[in-house]
Design a protein around this motif. Structure first.
Motif, PDB file in Angstrom:
ATOM      1  N   GLU A  34      15.681   7.120 -28.698  1.00 58.60           N
ATOM      2  CA  GLU A  34      14.598   6.884 -27.743  1.00 58.60           C
ATOM      3  C   GLU A  34      13.368   6.381 -28.491  1.00 58.60           C
ATOM      4  O   GLU A  34      13.001   6.920 -29.529  1.00 58.60           O
ATOM      5  N   ALA A  35      12.705   5.343 -27.957  1.00 61.24           N
ATOM      6  CA  ALA A  35      11.508   4.791 -28.599  1.00 61.24           C
ATOM      7  C   ALA A  35      10.297   4.995 -27.696  1.00 61.24           C
ATOM      8  O   ALA A  35      10.393   4.877 -26.478  1.00 61.24           O
ATOM      9  N   SER A  36       9.165   5.280 -28.315  1.00 63.67           N
ATOM     10  CA  SER A  36       7.909   5.428 -27.582  1.00 63.67           C
ATOM     11  C   SER A  36       7.322   4.050 -27.317  1.00 63.67           C
ATOM     12  O   SER A  36       7.737   3.064 -27.928  1.00 63.67           O
ATOM     13  N   PRO A  37       6.315   3.967 -26.458  1.00 64.60           N
ATOM     14  CA  PRO A  37       5.599   2.688 -26.309  1.00 64.60           C
ATOM     15  C   PRO A  37       4.851   2.342 -27.609  1.00 64.60           C
ATOM     16  O   PRO A  37       4.541   3.219 -28.407  1.00 64.60           O
ATOM     17  N   ILE A  38       4.555   1.075 -27.774  1.00 61.36           N
ATOM     18  CA  ILE A  38       3.775   0.589 -28.915  1.00 61.36           C
ATOM     19  C   ILE A  38       2.339   1.100 -28.775  1.00 61.36           C
ATOM     20  O   ILE A  38       1.777   1.066 -27.679  1.00 61.36           O
ATOM     21  N   THR A  39       1.746   1.556 -29.873  1.00 57.50           N
ATOM     22  CA  THR A  39       0.342   1.960 -29.866  1.00 57.50           C
ATOM     23  C   THR A  39      -0.414   1.168 -30.918  1.00 57.50           C
ATOM     24  O   THR A  39       0.008   1.097 -32.068  1.00 57.50           O
ATOM     25  N   THR A  40      -1.511   0.523 -30.490  1.00 59.51           N
ATOM     26  CA  THR A  40      -2.372  -0.233 -31.384  1.00 59.51           C
ATOM     27  C   THR A  40      -3.598  -0.708 -30.626  1.00 59.51           C
ATOM     28  O   THR A  40      -3.551  -0.864 -29.403  1.00 59.51           O
ATOM     29  N   LYS A  41      -4.684  -0.953 -31.346  1.00 59.40           N
ATOM     30  CA  LYS A  41      -5.870  -1.566 -30.759  1.00 59.40           C
ATOM     31  C   LYS A  41      -5.815  -3.084 -30.906  1.00 59.40           C
ATOM     32  O   LYS A  41      -6.535  -3.804 -30.237  1.00 59.40           O
ATOM     33  N   ARG A  44       7.371   5.201 -32.208  1.00 61.03           N
ATOM     34  CA  ARG A  44       8.181   6.325 -32.684  1.00 61.03           C
ATOM     35  C   ARG A  44       9.612   6.076 -32.229  1.00 61.03           C
ATOM     36  O   ARG A  44       9.859   5.823 -31.064  1.00 61.03           O
ATOM     37  N   CYS A  45      10.547   6.162 -33.177  1.00 60.01           N
ATOM     38  CA  CYS A  45      11.978   6.031 -32.887  1.00 60.01           C
ATOM     39  C   CYS A  45      12.608   7.381 -33.155  1.00 60.01           C
ATOM     40  O   CYS A  45      12.621   7.838 -34.300  1.00 60.01           O
ATOM     41  N   ALA A  46      13.129   7.998 -32.093  1.00 65.49           N
ATOM     42  CA  ALA A  46      13.723   9.334 -32.223  1.00 65.49           C
ATOM     43  C   ALA A  46      12.756  10.262 -32.959  1.00 65.49           C
ATOM     44  O   ALA A  46      13.136  10.948 -33.899  1.00 65.49           O
ATOM     45  N   PRO A  69       6.522  -4.454 -21.990  1.00 61.15           N
ATOM     46  CA  PRO A  69       6.851  -3.279 -22.790  1.00 61.15           C
ATOM     47  C   PRO A  69       8.222  -3.382 -23.451  1.00 61.15           C
ATOM     48  O   PRO A  69       9.088  -4.134 -23.010  1.00 61.15           O
ATOM     49  N   LEU A  70       8.423  -2.593 -24.491  1.00 63.11           N
ATOM     50  CA  LEU A  70       9.705  -2.566 -25.201  1.00 63.11           C
ATOM     51  C   LEU A  70      10.832  -2.246 -24.232  1.00 63.11           C
ATOM     52  O   LEU A  70      10.729  -1.326 -23.432  1.00 63.11           O
ATOM     53  N   LEU A 106       7.516  -8.522 -30.360  1.00 65.51           N
ATOM     54  CA  LEU A 106       7.786  -7.253 -31.039  1.00 65.51           C
ATOM     55  C   LEU A 106       9.281  -6.971 -30.985  1.00 65.51           C
ATOM     56  O   LEU A 106       9.908  -7.184 -29.947  1.00 65.51           O
ATOM     57  N   THR A 107       9.833  -6.486 -32.084  1.00 64.06           N
ATOM     58  CA  THR A 107      11.231  -6.060 -32.116  1.00 64.06           C
ATOM     59  C   THR A 107      11.297  -4.731 -32.844  1.00 64.06           C
ATOM     60  O   THR A 107      10.696  -4.573 -33.909  1.00 64.06           O
ATOM     61  N   VAL A 108      12.033  -3.776 -32.260  1.00 65.91           N
ATOM     62  CA  VAL A 108      12.208  -2.462 -32.863  1.00 65.91           C
ATOM     63  C   VAL A 108      13.700  -2.189 -32.977  1.00 65.91           C
ATOM     64  O   VAL A 108      14.431  -2.348 -31.999  1.00 65.91           O
ATOM     65  N   ALA A 109      14.155  -1.801 -34.164  1.00 70.89           N
ATOM     66  CA  ALA A 109      15.533  -1.354 -34.348  1.00 70.89           C
ATOM     67  C   ALA A 109      15.513   0.157 -34.203  1.00 70.89           C
ATOM     68  O   ALA A 109      14.901   0.847 -35.008  1.00 70.89           O
ATOM     69  N   CYS A 110      16.167   0.638 -33.139  1.00 74.45           N
ATOM     70  CA  CYS A 110      16.121   2.071 -32.862  1.00 74.45           C
ATOM     71  C   CYS A 110      17.312   2.432 -31.977  1.00 74.45           C
ATOM     72  O   CYS A 110      17.393   1.989 -30.837  1.00 74.45           O
ATOM     73  N   GLU A 111      18.223   3.236 -32.527  1.00 72.02           N
ATOM     74  CA  GLU A 111      19.370   3.683 -31.730  1.00 72.02           C
ATOM     75  C   GLU A 111      18.962   4.757 -30.729  1.00 72.02           C
ATOM     76  O   GLU A 111      19.581   4.909 -29.699  1.00 72.02           O
TER      77      GLU A 111
END
Length: 138
Positions: free
Chosen positions: A54-61, A100-102, A68-69, A47-52
């Motif tokens: 604060e990012a939340s944890p990944i959510t999925t089933k 969620r990013c910011a 973790p990120l 997993l890669t997230v572009a986010c300057e």
């Protein structure tokens, strides 16, 4: 007089307010990227997230997060977060994967495929005991 007015106009263009407007970079885009978008239970997915911000944890089933990120420990790509997961043992289908990013939601979709049969696994189970006789005919 024309030279003086052109010089004054040029100096006005270089005032701190004008310079600040031209040198402020635009905000970076935000996104969520998976190394693959479909897989069988147990397979790895990065997993890669572009986010300057604060990012939340990944959510999925669909995915079980194994790492973790987190940002790169050496400070490379300070806008990016990286994580690891494996495909969860859930019913085949397409599931949302979100972060969620910011406070801005980012969502992609992941397709869980049917579990692969293990090598040597019997596909059809035999019914009843083998018919070898009871030995009374000998």
């Amino acid at each position: 007089m024309k030279i003086l007015s052109l010089t004054a106009a040029g100096l006005l263009a270089l005032t701190p307010a004008a310079a600040a407007q031209t040198t402020t970079p635009p905000p970076l885009p935000t996104w969520l990227n998976l190394s693959v978008y479909s897989g069988h239970p147990g397979e790895k997915v990065s997993l890669t997230v572009a986010c300057e911000g604060e990012a939340s944890p990944i959510t999925t089933k669909a995915l079980r997060v194994t790492a973790p990120l987190d940002r790169n420990a050496e400070g490379h790509q300070p806008w990016a977060l990286f994580g690891e997961s494996v495909v969860a043992a859930v019913a085949p289908g397409t599931y949302p994967v979100s972060v969620r990013c910011a406070r801005k939601p980012l969502t992609v979709h992941f397709t869980v495929l049917a579990a692969k049969p293990r090598p040597g696994q019997v596909k059809v189970l035999p019914h009843g005991a083998p018919r070898t006789g009871d030995g009374s005919a000998s």
